[in-house]
Design a protein around this motif. Structure first.
Motif, PDB file in Angstrom:
ATOM      1  N   TRP A  82      17.708  40.497 -35.187  1.00 54.85           N
ATOM      2  CA  TRP A  82      17.089  39.684 -36.236  1.00 54.85           C
ATOM      3  C   TRP A  82      16.129  40.296 -36.752  1.00 54.85           C
ATOM      4  O   TRP A  82      15.708  39.827 -38.060  1.00 54.85           O
ATOM      5  CB  TRP A  82      16.863  38.352 -35.407  1.00 54.85           C
ATOM      6  CG  TRP A  82      15.824  38.618 -34.318  1.00 54.85           C
ATOM      7  CD1 TRP A  82      16.146  39.013 -33.065  1.00 54.85           C
ATOM      8  CD2 TRP A  82      14.636  38.482 -34.488  1.00 54.85           C
ATOM      9  NE1 TRP A  82      14.818  39.152 -32.163  1.00 54.85           N
ATOM     10  CE2 TRP A  82      13.877  38.948 -33.050  1.00 54.85           C
ATOM     11  CE3 TRP A  82      13.653  38.315 -35.537  1.00 54.85           C
ATOM     12  CZ2 TRP A  82      12.481  38.844 -32.962  1.00 54.85           C
ATOM     13  CZ3 TRP A  82      12.090  38.429 -35.060  1.00 54.85           C
ATOM     14  CH2 TRP A  82      11.603  38.682 -33.752  1.00 54.85           C
ATOM     15  N   ASP A 112      25.086  43.202 -32.493  1.00 56.73           N
ATOM     16  CA  ASP A 112      24.983  41.979 -31.260  1.00 56.73           C
ATOM     17  C   ASP A 112      26.039  42.348 -30.409  1.00 56.73           C
ATOM     18  O   ASP A 112      25.725  42.272 -29.121  1.00 56.73           O
ATOM     19  CB  ASP A 112      25.000  40.740 -31.851  1.00 56.73           C
ATOM     20  CG  ASP A 112      23.594  40.296 -32.399  1.00 56.73           C
ATOM     21  OD1 ASP A 112      22.806  40.780 -32.187  1.00 56.73           O
ATOM     22  OD2 ASP A 112      23.844  39.154 -33.389  1.00 56.73           O
ATOM     23  N   ASN A 154      26.537  37.001 -26.250  1.00 55.10           N
ATOM     24  CA  ASN A 154      25.203  36.933 -26.801  1.00 55.10           C
ATOM     25  C   ASN A 154      25.408  37.268 -28.266  1.00 55.10           C
ATOM     26  O   ASN A 154      25.234  38.576 -28.525  1.00 55.10           O
ATOM     27  CB  ASN A 154      24.109  37.624 -25.851  1.00 55.10           C
ATOM     28  CG  ASN A 154      22.891  37.701 -26.674  1.00 55.10           C
ATOM     29  OD1 ASN A 154      22.601  36.696 -27.235  1.00 55.10           O
ATOM     30  ND2 ASN A 154      21.961  38.624 -26.318  1.00 55.10           N
ATOM     31  N   ASN A 156      22.928  36.013 -30.515  1.00 58.04           N
ATOM     32  CA  ASN A 156      22.128  35.148 -30.887  1.00 58.04           C
ATOM     33  C   ASN A 156      21.073  35.980 -31.701  1.00 58.04           C
ATOM     34  O   ASN A 156      20.303  35.226 -32.632  1.00 58.04           O
ATOM     35  CB  ASN A 156      20.997  35.073 -29.751  1.00 58.04           C
ATOM     36  CG  ASN A 156      21.369  33.884 -28.619  1.00 58.04           C
ATOM     37  OD1 ASN A 156      22.272  33.017 -29.335  1.00 58.04           O
ATOM     38  ND2 ASN A 156      21.412  34.059 -27.582  1.00 58.04           N
ATOM     39  N   SER A 159      22.408  34.791 -35.302  1.00 57.39           N
ATOM     40  CA  SER A 159      22.150  33.389 -35.503  1.00 57.39           C
ATOM     41  C   SER A 159      20.819  33.141 -35.726  1.00 57.39           C
ATOM     42  O   SER A 159      20.507  32.292 -36.745  1.00 57.39           O
ATOM     43  CB  SER A 159      22.604  32.664 -34.166  1.00 57.39           C
ATOM     44  OG  SER A 159      23.985  33.022 -33.815  1.00 57.39           O
ATOM     45  N   THR A 160      19.957  33.727 -35.122  1.00 53.29           N
ATOM     46  CA  THR A 160      18.370  33.719 -35.289  1.00 53.29           C
ATOM     47  C   THR A 160      18.172  33.952 -36.863  1.00 53.29           C
ATOM     48  O   THR A 160      17.375  33.474 -37.498  1.00 53.29           O
ATOM     49  CB  THR A 160      17.695  34.492 -34.377  1.00 53.29           C
ATOM     50  OG1 THR A 160      18.004  34.125 -32.906  1.00 53.29           O
ATOM     51  CG2 THR A 160      16.144  34.334 -34.614  1.00 53.29           C
ATOM     52  N   GLN A 176      17.684  23.970 -29.106  1.00 55.36           N
ATOM     53  CA  GLN A 176      16.991  24.268 -28.070  1.00 55.36           C
ATOM     54  C   GLN A 176      16.866  23.020 -26.831  1.00 55.36           C
ATOM     55  O   GLN A 176      17.294  23.067 -25.965  1.00 55.36           O
ATOM     56  CB  GLN A 176      15.580  24.525 -28.222  1.00 55.36           C
ATOM     57  CG  GLN A 176      15.242  25.984 -28.984  1.00 55.36           C
ATOM     58  CD  GLN A 176      14.061  26.323 -29.062  1.00 55.36           C
ATOM     59  OE1 GLN A 176      13.165  25.320 -29.400  1.00 55.36           O
ATOM     60  NE2 GLN A 176      13.486  27.465 -29.291  1.00 55.36           N
ATOM     61  N   SER A 212      24.994  29.840 -26.386  1.00 53.45           N
ATOM     62  CA  SER A 212      25.017  31.059 -27.454  1.00 53.45           C
ATOM     63  C   SER A 212      26.223  30.786 -28.315  1.00 53.45           C
ATOM     64  O   SER A 212      25.999  30.947 -29.378  1.00 53.45           O
ATOM     65  CB  SER A 212      25.520  32.316 -26.633  1.00 53.45           C
ATOM     66  OG  SER A 212      24.195  32.747 -25.650  1.00 53.45           O
ATOM     67  N   ASN A 215      24.985  28.195 -30.771  1.00 49.30           N
ATOM     68  CA  ASN A 215      23.996  28.560 -31.615  1.00 49.30           C
ATOM     69  C   ASN A 215      24.827  29.485 -32.788  1.00 49.30           C
ATOM     70  O   ASN A 215      24.499  29.071 -34.117  1.00 49.30           O
ATOM     71  CB  ASN A 215      23.308  29.719 -30.897  1.00 49.30           C
ATOM     72  CG  ASN A 215      21.830  29.658 -31.460  1.00 49.30           C
ATOM     73  OD1 ASN A 215      21.085  28.700 -31.895  1.00 49.30           O
ATOM     74  ND2 ASN A 215      20.966  30.731 -31.045  1.00 49.30           N
ATOM     75  N   PHE A 216      25.633  30.153 -32.452  1.00 50.20           N
ATOM     76  CA  PHE A 216      26.337  31.091 -33.574  1.00 50.20           C
ATOM     77  C   PHE A 216      27.262  30.128 -34.475  1.00 50.20           C
ATOM     78  O   PHE A 216      27.372  30.359 -35.548  1.00 50.20           O
ATOM     79  CB  PHE A 216      27.312  32.023 -32.867  1.00 50.20           C
ATOM     80  CG  PHE A 216      28.055  32.769 -33.679  1.00 50.20           C
ATOM     81  CD1 PHE A 216      27.521  33.930 -34.388  1.00 50.20           C
ATOM     82  CD2 PHE A 216      29.369  32.627 -34.000  1.00 50.20           C
ATOM     83  CE1 PHE A 216      28.250  34.909 -35.407  1.00 50.20           C
ATOM     84  CE2 PHE A 216      29.926  33.530 -34.892  1.00 50.20           C
ATOM     85  CZ  PHE A 216      29.417  34.640 -35.575  1.00 50.20           C
TER      86      PHE A 216
END
Length: 453
Positions: A82, A112, A154, A156, A159-160, A176, A212, A215-216
């Protein structure tokens, strides 16, 4: 000459409007993230309380070391994509260069995936080796291997980056809270059913995987059409030509994060090794609570980092420094307030939450909060150095901090038990804050800012 003056006035007016818009957006983003973090804190503490009441301190220590092994390898070996994605993505004009945006995200996604597989392989190998070298019970190794499968999912980092580049901070907060709530509901069911260590480890593995993936999947929805299909088809070939220095920045930033995370992640394992699993369990409870304070620092840093990157790209010194100073002050006040609360009423809060059997975690938590306050107070300085392209300064600071931690943690734990790890974190925090402030002062002086009129 009059025309030049009018042009200068227009530029200053436009810059003023941009600063006000960024400030407004930043306040909204911080509000969303802090609200989400506060809700997540409450739900997470409830989950920890149920787990702590469900199993004894020794079993909780084993559970803590399993989670820590996975988290440590994820942070140490996973590529924190990220950072280069946000720094480079903040400079892209989406209306004219959408192709570069998708190429950049594809680059981060590949990092990732590679980091996730590496983290899983190394963590699994360490778990197996612990049985033969440290005589860890085979049933505990099997639990660790089951949990470590979650590392393969993972994604993330990318995604972040998508969330932060598109200013979806409210979405981050909601995810979250939703993840924490789902885990709490399942843990509550396990508590009613009288579950044991196996069931709790399985719950943590499953909820980490679903969190995870959610999130994605949600992040991909915020990509420009056709979205995921274009991300799959994008090529990151020649990425260093499109974004000069991205590999150097990525490796430099990742090495510094790896060193920083090593001191923050492996401490529970060191306590369990040099002391005992029960001490590791007490230490882990203190770390889990204090980590929420640290997450606030990370979240606020994530908000200001894109703005600092944009201001550095436009060479606006005054606004840049203003953001850094305001953020540092905000985090220092927040950390101090948390320290005072734990110092004054930490004992009754801990007993009410997890029971009298974990009262020994209160002194650990008090010192840990103090150490975390020092580290989060440097969050904006770290973001500022990265925005200015001086990841080398961050790396040098982290190297000094890590050296201070590792040379002190072993003798301190042998002398003071689990408290020794917290004292080592205090040394880390002092070196961290002092080093960042010193380097930022030098970097700001050397940076080619636009002359102020």
């Amino acid at each position: 000459m009059e025309s030049a003056g009018r042009s200068q006035s227009k530029r200053m007016f436009a810059a003023s409007k941009l600063r006000k818009a960024m400030a407004h957006r930043r306040v909204r983003a911080v509000t969303h993230l802090l609200t989400g973090t506060a809700a997540t804190l409450g739900i997470t503490l409830l989950s920890i309380a149920l787990v702590a009441r469900l199993i004894d301190p020794t079993s909780y220590g084993i559970f803590a070391m399993i989670l820590t092994l996975g988290q440590a390898c994820e942070r140490l070996l996973g590529f924190q994509s990220w950072q280069p994605l946000i720094r480079s993505g903040a400079t892209i004009d989406m209306e004219t260069d959408e192709k570069s945006y998708f190429a950049l995200l594809k680059f981060g996604w590949v990092l990732d995936i590679g980091g996730s597989v590496t983290a899983w392989a190394v963590a699994s190998s360490l778990a197996i080796a612990s049985h033969y070298i440290l005589n860890v019970a085979i049933e505990h190794v099997e639990l660790a291997l089951m949990f470590l499968v979650s590392l393969l999912f993972n994604f993330n980092g990318v995604s972040t980056a998508i969330f932060r580049l598109t200013d979806r901070y409210r979405t981050i907060a909601r995810i979250q809270v939703a993840n924490a709530l789902v885990r709490f509901v399942i843990v509550a069911g396990a508590y009613i059913a009288g579950a044991g260590l196996f069931e709790l480890t399985l719950i943590w593995a499953i909820t980490q995987i679903t969190g995870s993936l959610a999130n994605f999947i949600i992040a991909v929805r915020f990509l420009p059409a056709p979205g995921f299909r274009q991300l799959l088809q994008a090529s990151s070939k020649g990425i260093s030509n499109r974004f000069p220095g991205i590999w150097r920045f990525a490796f430099g930033a990742n090495i510094s994060l790896t060193l920083w995370s090593s001191a923050q992640q492996v401490d529970t394992l060191i306590v369990g090794w040099l002391a005992d699993p029960a001490s590791a369990g007490l230490f882990h409870i203190a770390k889990r609570i204090s980590r929420v304070v640290q997450q606030v620092g990370s979240q606020v840093e994530s908000v200001v980092y894109p703005d600092l990157s944009r201001l550095a790209a436009s060479h606006e010194k005054r606004s840049f420094l203003q953001i850094v100073l305001q953020t540092e002050l905000l985090l220092a006040v927040f950390g101090t307030a948390c320290f005072l609360v734990i110092w004054l009423i930490g004992a009754p809060l801990m007993e009410a939450a997890v029971g009298a059997g974990y009262a020994g975690a209160v002194p650990l938590l008090t010192i840990q909060i103090l150490a975390v306050t020092l580290t989060i107070s440097g969050a904006a300085s770290r973001a500022a150095l990265l925005a200015l392209g001086d990841q080398g300064a961050v790396l040098r600071t982290v190297m000094v901090c890590s050296l201070a931690f590792y040379t002190s943690v072993f003798p301190l734990i042998l002398e003071f038990g689990a408290m020794g790890a917290n004292l080592a974190h205090l040394l880390f925090g002092l070196a961290w804050l002092a080093g960042l402030m010193l380097h930022l002062r030098r970097t700001v002086r050397r940076f080619p800012w636009t002359p102020e009129v």
